[in-house]
Design a protein around this motif. Structure first.
Motif, PDB file in Angstrom:
ATOM      1  N   GLU A 120      15.782  -4.486  -0.569  1.00 46.57           N
ATOM      2  CA  GLU A 120      14.988  -4.699  -1.820  1.00 46.57           C
ATOM      3  C   GLU A 120      15.956  -4.805  -3.324  1.00 46.57           C
ATOM      4  OE1 GLU A 120      12.577  -1.612  -1.749  1.00 46.57           O
ATOM      5  OE2 GLU A 120      11.598  -2.041   0.344  1.00 46.57           O
ATOM      6  N   MET A 121      15.081  -5.301  -4.216  1.00 46.27           N
ATOM      7  CA  MET A 121      16.246  -5.161  -5.621  1.00 46.27           C
ATOM      8  C   MET A 121      16.046  -3.325  -6.068  1.00 46.27           C
ATOM      9  SD  MET A 121      16.914  -8.155  -6.544  1.00 46.27           S
ATOM     10  CE  MET A 121      16.889  -8.333  -9.190  1.00 46.27           C
ATOM     11  N   ARG A 165      16.906  -0.091  -5.581  1.00 48.45           N
ATOM     12  CA  ARG A 165      16.561   0.125  -4.240  1.00 48.45           C
ATOM     13  C   ARG A 165      18.060   1.190  -4.621  1.00 48.45           C
ATOM     14  NH1 ARG A 165      13.515   0.839   1.456  1.00 48.45           N
ATOM     15  NH2 ARG A 165      14.024   3.182   1.542  1.00 48.45           N
ATOM     16  N   ASN A 218       4.388  -4.525  -6.417  1.00 44.19           N
ATOM     17  CA  ASN A 218       5.491  -3.750  -6.027  1.00 44.19           C
ATOM     18  C   ASN A 218       6.731  -4.261  -5.412  1.00 44.19           C
ATOM     19  OD1 ASN A 218       4.075  -1.506  -7.654  1.00 44.19           O
ATOM     20  ND2 ASN A 218       2.643  -1.342  -6.112  1.00 44.19           N
ATOM     21  N   ASN A 219       6.410  -4.969  -4.509  1.00 48.72           N
ATOM     22  CA  ASN A 219       7.422  -5.939  -3.671  1.00 48.72           C
ATOM     23  C   ASN A 219       8.570  -6.074  -4.629  1.00 48.72           C
ATOM     24  OD1 ASN A 219       8.327  -7.468  -2.166  1.00 48.72           O
ATOM     25  ND2 ASN A 219       6.813  -8.276  -1.037  1.00 48.72           N
ATOM     26  N   ASN A 220       9.859  -5.678  -4.212  1.00 42.81           N
ATOM     27  CA  ASN A 220      11.192  -5.827  -4.588  1.00 42.81           C
ATOM     28  C   ASN A 220      12.052  -6.549  -3.653  1.00 42.81           C
ATOM     29  OD1 ASN A 220       9.836  -4.650  -7.064  1.00 42.81           O
ATOM     30  ND2 ASN A 220      10.852  -3.002  -6.873  1.00 42.81           N
TER      31      ASN A 220
END
Length: 60
Positions: A51-52, A54, A5-7
């Motif tokens: 973050e991508m 977001r 879940n890390n963007n």
């Protein structure tokens, strides 16, 4: 550790890692807003990782 879940936007090359961050400059009457965490021995401008995909909140 890899988090699916890390963007966060980062780039790795030749055993080095670049983390894309943003910061803001807040000035008031000749003063600049800075912050420092308990574990750091230095001061930072307020900001954070990018973050991508977001959605950003409008502050105005």
């Amino acid at each position: 550790m890899t988090n699916p879940n890390n963007n966060n936007i980062s780039y790795e090359r030749n055993n080095s890692k670049f983390n894309f961050r943003v910061a803001g400059i807040v000035m008031d009457v000749g003063r600049v807003l800075l912050h420092k965490t308990e574990q750091d021995d230095f001061w930072n401008l307020p900001g954070g990782r990018v973050e991508m995909m977001r959605r950003q909140k409008r502050l105005s």
